[in-house]
Enzyme design. Structure first.
Site, PDB file in Angstrom:
ATOM      1  N   SER A 109       0.827  -1.209   0.000  1.00  0.00           N
ATOM      2  CA  SER A 109       0.000   0.000   0.000  1.00  0.00           C
ATOM      3  C   SER A 109       0.867   1.267   0.000  1.00  0.00           C
ATOM      4  O   SER A 109       1.944   1.294   0.605  1.00  0.00           O
ATOM      5  CB  SER A 109      -0.898   0.000   1.237  1.00  0.00           C
ATOM      6  OG  SER A 109      -1.482   1.278   1.441  1.00  0.00           O
ATOM      7  N   TYR A 133      -1.655   6.170  -5.299  1.00  0.00           N
ATOM      8  CA  TYR A 133      -2.741   7.076  -5.671  1.00  0.00           C
ATOM      9  C   TYR A 133      -2.104   8.201  -6.458  1.00  0.00           C
ATOM     10  O   TYR A 133      -0.947   8.557  -6.207  1.00  0.00           O
ATOM     11  CB  TYR A 133      -3.413   7.654  -4.422  1.00  0.00           C
ATOM     12  CG  TYR A 133      -4.173   6.652  -3.590  1.00  0.00           C
ATOM     13  CD1 TYR A 133      -5.449   6.236  -3.967  1.00  0.00           C
ATOM     14  CD2 TYR A 133      -3.635   6.128  -2.422  1.00  0.00           C
ATOM     15  CE1 TYR A 133      -6.159   5.315  -3.200  1.00  0.00           C
ATOM     16  CE2 TYR A 133      -4.336   5.210  -1.653  1.00  0.00           C
ATOM     17  CZ  TYR A 133      -5.598   4.807  -2.047  1.00  0.00           C
ATOM     18  OH  TYR A 133      -6.297   3.898  -1.291  1.00  0.00           O
ATOM     19  N   THR A 159      -4.794   2.945  -7.788  1.00  0.00           N
ATOM     20  CA  THR A 159      -6.161   2.799  -7.282  1.00  0.00           C
ATOM     21  C   THR A 159      -6.972   4.007  -7.715  1.00  0.00           C
ATOM     22  O   THR A 159      -6.576   5.151  -7.464  1.00  0.00           O
ATOM     23  CB  THR A 159      -6.137   2.664  -5.745  1.00  0.00           C
ATOM     24  OG1 THR A 159      -5.345   1.525  -5.414  1.00  0.00           O
ATOM     25  CG2 THR A 159      -7.541   2.488  -5.177  1.00  0.00           C
ATOM     26  N   LYS A 231      -6.692  -0.471 -10.430  1.00  0.00           N
ATOM     27  CA  LYS A 231      -7.485  -1.125  -9.373  1.00  0.00           C
ATOM     28  C   LYS A 231      -8.709  -0.283  -9.030  1.00  0.00           C
ATOM     29  O   LYS A 231      -8.575   0.913  -8.730  1.00  0.00           O
ATOM     30  CB  LYS A 231      -6.626  -1.294  -8.113  1.00  0.00           C
ATOM     31  CG  LYS A 231      -7.372  -1.850  -6.898  1.00  0.00           C
ATOM     32  CD  LYS A 231      -6.413  -2.121  -5.744  1.00  0.00           C
ATOM     33  CE  LYS A 231      -7.092  -2.774  -4.555  1.00  0.00           C
ATOM     34  NZ  LYS A 231      -7.800  -1.837  -3.674  1.00  0.00           N
ATOM     35  N   HIS A 255     -12.919  -1.803  -3.409  1.00  0.00           N
ATOM     36  CA  HIS A 255     -12.133  -1.355  -2.249  1.00  0.00           C
ATOM     37  C   HIS A 255     -12.628  -2.044  -0.972  1.00  0.00           C
ATOM     38  O   HIS A 255     -12.675  -1.445   0.097  1.00  0.00           O
ATOM     39  CB  HIS A 255     -12.225   0.170  -2.128  1.00  0.00           C
ATOM     40  CG  HIS A 255     -10.986   0.840  -1.614  1.00  0.00           C
ATOM     41  ND1 HIS A 255     -10.221   1.670  -2.384  1.00  0.00           N
ATOM     42  CD2 HIS A 255     -10.378   0.828  -0.396  1.00  0.00           C
ATOM     43  CE1 HIS A 255      -9.200   2.136  -1.670  1.00  0.00           C
ATOM     44  NE2 HIS A 255      -9.273   1.632  -0.462  1.00  0.00           N
TER      45      HIS A 255
HETATM   46  C1  FMN Z   1      -7.709  -1.898   6.485  1.00  0.00           C
HETATM   47  C2  FMN Z   1      -7.720  -1.804   4.987  1.00  0.00           C
HETATM   48  C3  FMN Z   1      -6.891  -0.892   4.354  1.00  0.00           C
HETATM   49  C4  FMN Z   1      -6.894  -0.779   2.962  1.00  0.00           C
HETATM   50  N1  FMN Z   1      -6.017   0.078   2.370  1.00  0.00           N
HETATM   51  C5  FMN Z   1      -5.967   0.155   1.013  1.00  0.00           C
HETATM   52  C6  FMN Z   1      -5.011   0.982   0.379  1.00  0.00           C
HETATM   53  O1  FMN Z   1      -4.192   1.631   1.021  1.00  0.00           O
HETATM   54  N2  FMN Z   1      -5.013   1.038  -0.981  1.00  0.00           N
HETATM   55  C7  FMN Z   1      -5.906   0.301  -1.734  1.00  0.00           C
HETATM   56  O2  FMN Z   1      -5.877   0.378  -2.963  1.00  0.00           O
HETATM   57  N3  FMN Z   1      -6.814  -0.513  -1.151  1.00  0.00           N
HETATM   58  C8  FMN Z   1      -6.860  -0.614   0.197  1.00  0.00           C
HETATM   59  N4  FMN Z   1      -7.760  -1.466   0.785  1.00  0.00           N
HETATM   60  C9  FMN Z   1      -8.654  -2.290  -0.052  1.00  0.00           C
HETATM   61  C10 FMN Z   1      -8.007  -3.644  -0.367  1.00  0.00           C
HETATM   62  O3  FMN Z   1      -6.920  -3.494  -1.239  1.00  0.00           O
HETATM   63  C11 FMN Z   1      -8.985  -4.614  -1.043  1.00  0.00           C
HETATM   64  O4  FMN Z   1      -9.560  -3.991  -2.172  1.00  0.00           O
HETATM   65  C12 FMN Z   1     -10.087  -5.133  -0.136  1.00  0.00           C
HETATM   66  O5  FMN Z   1      -9.665  -5.227   1.205  1.00  0.00           O
HETATM   67  C13 FMN Z   1     -10.545  -6.503  -0.632  1.00  0.00           C
HETATM   68  O6  FMN Z   1     -11.641  -6.949   0.074  1.00  0.00           O
HETATM   69  P1  FMN Z   1     -11.564  -8.021   1.294  1.00  0.00           P
HETATM   70  O7  FMN Z   1     -11.030  -7.251   2.452  1.00  0.00           O
HETATM   71  O8  FMN Z   1     -12.981  -8.417   1.440  1.00  0.00           O
HETATM   72  O9  FMN Z   1     -10.651  -9.158   0.875  1.00  0.00           O
HETATM   73  C14 FMN Z   1      -7.775  -1.584   2.177  1.00  0.00           C
HETATM   74  C15 FMN Z   1      -8.602  -2.500   2.829  1.00  0.00           C
HETATM   75  C16 FMN Z   1      -8.590  -2.624   4.205  1.00  0.00           C
HETATM   76  C17 FMN Z   1      -9.474  -3.642   4.855  1.00  0.00           C
END
Ligand code: FMN
Length: 369
Positions: A109, A133, A159, A231, A255
């Site tokens: 991330s 980003y 993203t 993404k 997301h």
């Molecule tokens: C705590 C947390 C932080 C996240 N931070 C980011 C991030 O910094 N950048 C991003 O593109 N997606 C982020 N996501 C989304 C994840 O990349 C992903 O799309 C998502 O968690 C997938 O779903 P799932 O948790 O049901 O497996 C985050 C998700 C969570 C739960």
């Protein structure tokens, strides 16, 4: 960490919940609004039924897949999640080491709490992709892209579903503040000083750029030779535009239902997006994958590989590197179990013939009660 009692990803989630502070757990597990899409992401898998073929030789199963550098041992990768030190002091170093052991990729991330340089050094054989980003200050994004390429990352993930942060009711209700021990180290290394992330929402409002359009994506392709992955795509139309804009792969994602409630479950839009793209463009998907059967269903509907977000953080909270290894090996064991029992020994044999359509709604023949 003892794997005793941890036989499903749900078990890891429950075990994490007793170890992690309530408001932090809400930050990890929560979604936008009243969480209709959060529930739909997982529920979408439960509607499909599998059509097993029998007396197929499944004594050897081939689960390897290659996207860009590859090969990955299973078509399962670690989704980018911010601030892994929230749930475990080693943070992303432990996550990356677990991905390395499992032979799967990790998308780091932008808001990682460890730098890409330290993560790459901790897990030199891991296949790391860097998520970015396109910030208001593009110099910051560019610096992160260049650092990631220098550190050996093999793809850049941009993203595109975040003009600002979603309205996450759980965080709003408990007025979530990031613990001061946690820093956005990866981002800080591209800035003069560590950013103030005490309110993630405010920080996002200041740094994310809601004026972005597809024209801005071309900047990225000029900064790096690495493949660009987009993404956050939820429609076939956007998938086509992303391909035209030079995306080398697409991640179908909402997301983790954290941005806007009542967008579709990712599994439900996957076929539309797969159909919209040329066959040689890898389509990854994330959101709601909680078992090996879920992975198999996503692959049958055309995903090249899937990513998991929250379950990785649950594993990290439960047992650091060993916990994440546990989550990844559980999921891949379940995938192999499902491939064997459905007579699909290779990923090439996993196609829509594996799936029975969602059962129609039941109408009681005797009329309503
Ligand atoms: C705590 C947390 C932080 C996240 N931070 C980011 C991030 O910094 N950048 C991003 O593109 N997606 C982020 N996501 C989304 C994840 O990349 C992903 O799309 C998502 O968690 C997938 O779903 P799932 O948790 O049901 O497996 C985050 C998700 C969570 C739960």
């Amino acid at each position: 960490v003892s794997a005793r009692g941890l036989i499903t990803l749900g078990d890891y989630g429950r075990a994490a919940a007793v170890r992690v502070r309530g408001d932090v757990m809400d930050f990890v597990d929560g979604g936008a609004g009243p969480e209709t899409t959060l529930r739909a992401n997982t529920a979408a898998f439960g509607r499909w039924r599998l059509r097993p073929r029998v007396l197929v030789d499944v004594s050897h199963l081939d689960t390897a897949v290659t996207v860009f550098r590859g090969p990955w041992r299973v078509p399962i990768g670690v989704a980018p999640t911010a601030l892994n030190t929230l749930v475990c002091p080693e943070g992303e170093l432990a996550t990356a080491r677990a991905a390395e052991v499992a032979g799967v990729p990790m998308i780091v991330s932008t808001f990682a709490s460890r730098t890409i340089e330290d993560i790459a050094a901790a897990a030199p054989a891991a296949d790391l992709w860097q998520q970015v980003y396109l910030f208001r200050d593009l110099k910051v994004t560019r610096s992160l892209v260049e650092r990631a390429e220098a550190a050996g990352a093999t793809a850049i993930v941009v993203t595109v579903d975040s003009p600002w942060m979603g309205r996450r009711h759980r965080n709003l209700r408990n007025d979530f503040r990031m613990p001061t021990t946690v820093t956005a180290a990866n981002l800080a290394a591209s800035l003069p000083a560590a950013p103030d992330i005490s309110s993630p929402e405010q920080h996002a409002a200041q740094t994310m750029d809601p004026s972005l359009t597809w024209a801005d994506i071309s900047d990225l392709t000029e900064w790096t030779d690495l493949p660009i992955v987009i993404k956050g795509i939820l429609t076939g139309d956007d998938a086509r535009i992303a391909h035209e804009a030079g995306a080398a792969a697409i991640i179908v994602s909402n997301h983790g239902a954290r941005q806007l409630d009542q967008v579709p479950a990712t599994l439900d839009v996957l076929p539309e997006i797969v159909t919209a793209l040329p066959r040689d463009i890898p389509v990854l998907m994330d959101g709601g994958i909680r078992s090996g059967i879920d992975v198999l269903i996503a692959l049958a509907l055309g995903a090249t590989a899937v990513l998991i977000g929250r379950p990785v953080l649950h594993g990290l909270a439960v047992g650091g590197q060993a916990g994440v290894e546990g989550v990844l090996s559980l999921l891949s064991d379940e995938l192999r179990d499902a491939m064997g029992h459905t007579g699909r020994p290779t990923l090439a044999t996993v196609d829509t013939s594996l799936l029975a359509p969602p059962p129609p709604p039941v109408h009681a023949p005797w009329g309503s009660w």
